[in-house]
Design a protein around this motif. Sequence first.
Motif, PDB file in Angstrom:
ATOM      1  N   UNK A  58       0.864  -1.126  -0.050  1.00  0.00           N
ATOM      2  CA  UNK A  58       0.058   0.214   0.036  1.00  0.00           C
ATOM      3  C   UNK A  58       0.890   1.160  -0.077  1.00  0.00           C
ATOM      4  N   UNK A  59       0.321   2.464  -0.078  1.00  0.00           N
ATOM      5  CA  UNK A  59       0.842   3.682   0.138  1.00  0.00           C
ATOM      6  C   UNK A  59       1.891   3.809   1.169  1.00  0.00           C
ATOM      7  N   UNK A  60       1.527   3.211   2.394  1.00  0.00           N
ATOM      8  CA  UNK A  60       2.247   3.135   3.620  1.00  0.00           C
ATOM      9  C   UNK A  60       3.675   2.719   3.240  1.00  0.00           C
ATOM     10  N   UNK A  61       3.703   1.359   2.490  1.00  0.00           N
ATOM     11  CA  UNK A  61       5.055   0.970   1.976  1.00  0.00           C
ATOM     12  C   UNK A  61       6.023   1.905   1.365  1.00  0.00           C
ATOM     13  N   UNK A  62       5.375   2.715   0.719  1.00  0.00           N
ATOM     14  CA  UNK A  62       6.008   3.696  -0.091  1.00  0.00           C
ATOM     15  C   UNK A  62       6.445   4.778   0.626  1.00  0.00           C
ATOM     16  N   UNK A  63       5.758   5.069   1.497  1.00  0.00           N
ATOM     17  CA  UNK A  63       5.998   6.329   2.170  1.00  0.00           C
ATOM     18  C   UNK A  63       6.918   6.063   3.573  1.00  0.00           C
ATOM     19  N   UNK A  73       1.595  -0.518  -7.525  1.00  0.00           N
ATOM     20  CA  UNK A  73       0.615   0.033  -8.294  1.00  0.00           C
ATOM     21  C   UNK A  73      -0.227  -1.374  -8.613  1.00  0.00           C
ATOM     22  N   UNK A  74      -1.473  -1.225  -8.541  1.00  0.00           N
ATOM     23  CA  UNK A  74      -2.512  -2.494  -8.935  1.00  0.00           C
ATOM     24  C   UNK A  74      -3.191  -1.665  -9.901  1.00  0.00           C
ATOM     25  N   UNK A  75      -3.563  -2.501 -10.856  1.00  0.00           N
ATOM     26  CA  UNK A  75      -4.709  -2.269 -11.853  1.00  0.00           C
ATOM     27  C   UNK A  75      -6.095  -2.392 -11.194  1.00  0.00           C
ATOM     28  N   UNK A  76      -6.999  -1.406 -11.621  1.00  0.00           N
ATOM     29  CA  UNK A  76      -8.366  -1.757 -11.095  1.00  0.00           C
ATOM     30  C   UNK A  76      -9.090  -2.179 -12.232  1.00  0.00           C
ATOM     31  N   UNK A  84      -3.111   1.688  -3.313  1.00  0.00           N
ATOM     32  CA  UNK A  84      -4.161   1.652  -2.271  1.00  0.00           C
ATOM     33  C   UNK A  84      -3.725   2.052  -0.666  1.00  0.00           C
ATOM     34  N   UNK A  85      -4.620   2.300   0.147  1.00  0.00           N
ATOM     35  CA  UNK A  85      -4.184   2.629   1.554  1.00  0.00           C
ATOM     36  C   UNK A  85      -5.230   1.861   2.266  1.00  0.00           C
ATOM     37  N   UNK A  86      -4.810   1.368   3.439  1.00  0.00           N
ATOM     38  CA  UNK A  86      -5.487   0.919   4.503  1.00  0.00           C
ATOM     39  C   UNK A  86      -4.935   1.451   5.858  1.00  0.00           C
ATOM     40  N   UNK A  87      -5.170   0.764   6.895  1.00  0.00           N
ATOM     41  CA  UNK A  87      -5.210   1.314   8.254  1.00  0.00           C
ATOM     42  C   UNK A  87      -3.570   1.197   8.582  1.00  0.00           C
ATOM     43  N   UNK A  88      -2.775   0.606   7.702  1.00  0.00           N
ATOM     44  CA  UNK A  88      -1.320   0.653   8.006  1.00  0.00           C
ATOM     45  C   UNK A  88      -0.778   2.142   7.944  1.00  0.00           C
ATOM     46  N   UNK A  89      -1.802   2.884   7.380  1.00  0.00           N
ATOM     47  CA  UNK A  89      -1.240   4.323   7.168  1.00  0.00           C
ATOM     48  C   UNK A  89      -1.669   5.165   8.386  1.00  0.00           C
ATOM     49  N   UNK A  90      -2.298   4.586   9.308  1.00  0.00           N
ATOM     50  CA  UNK A  90      -2.703   5.250  10.403  1.00  0.00           C
ATOM     51  C   UNK A  90      -1.660   5.444  11.388  1.00  0.00           C
ATOM     52  N   UNK A  91      -1.256   6.656  11.967  1.00  0.00           N
ATOM     53  CA  UNK A  91      -0.269   6.794  12.899  1.00  0.00           C
ATOM     54  C   UNK A  91       0.984   7.059  12.169  1.00  0.00           C
TER      55      UNK A  91
END
Length: 266
Positions: A58-63, A73-76, A84-91
Amino acid sequence: MDILAIANQKGGVGKTTTAVNLASALAHRRKKVLLIDLDAQGNATTASGLDKRELEYSIADVLLDDLPIHEAIVKTPNGFDIVGANNELSGSDLHLSQKPENHAILSKAMQQLADMPAKNGRATKPYDFIVIDCAPSLSLLTINAMCATSGVIIPMQCEYFALEGLADLSQTIERLKSLNPKLHIRGVLRTMFDPRNTLANDVSMELIEHFGPILFNTIIPRNIRLAEAPAHGIPALDYEMNSKGSQAYIRLANEIIKQSRQFQLA
Ligand SMILES: Nc1ncnc2c1ncn2[C@@H]1O[C@H](COP(=O)(O)OP(=O)(O)O)[C@@H](O)[C@H]1O
Ligand SMILES: [Mg+2]
């Protein structure tokens, strides 16, 4: 590449709906589009038809972990790509704050995309448009978006406090220009507009008066199809192309393509 950040520190104003349906409408116009979900809620990811809990990266791994962006990057199924993003980005703000140059991590990732090696010896630009869905805050994540973007799109509901919020956001954008000289407001977008509501019409008139030149002509109406589509994991255009909401996002995409040509960005 024209990199558009969809931002407003207020929640529930139509940022995610705009990010997903703009990405979709640009893809319908045969533009190559990447949507970046920059909100731990992952609503743009879900609305694009992905299971946010099943993302490999997800974007968390990038940032946070320096993953090269093209690996995330994933094809939709809807004609555009997504990080994509999920709660790995929280905090993430805490983690980000410990990194050097922590305002510019996303813009460096955008640079990686622009520098991607040419395919079959032919230089092709990987995307015409990158659309970034921001979280409802002025966190380091949003600052990263502001530093990566060539223009901010501000969705707003035509209600009394919206004008105050717009003044705050404009000030923040002015301050961040020292970090990204290209930063500017690409346009203010009236969302969830109900023409029968007198206050909405009054606020809209005030917006025309104070922000006329940076106000999109397109107004997004309140439209049930726009609210229903995310539950099916498809953008409104693929859910009901002829709905008033879908048609409004097509008009918005046309306005943005025109701007983009003027600025020679895409
Ligand atoms: N034009 C619209 N008409 C009807 N419902 C809308 C419209 N735009 C957004 N919504 C709904 O309003 C809620 C908030 O919108 P959302 O795009 O998630 O806002 P944000 O990302 O700014 O928090 C969602 O339930 C969404 O489906
Ligand atoms: Mg959102």
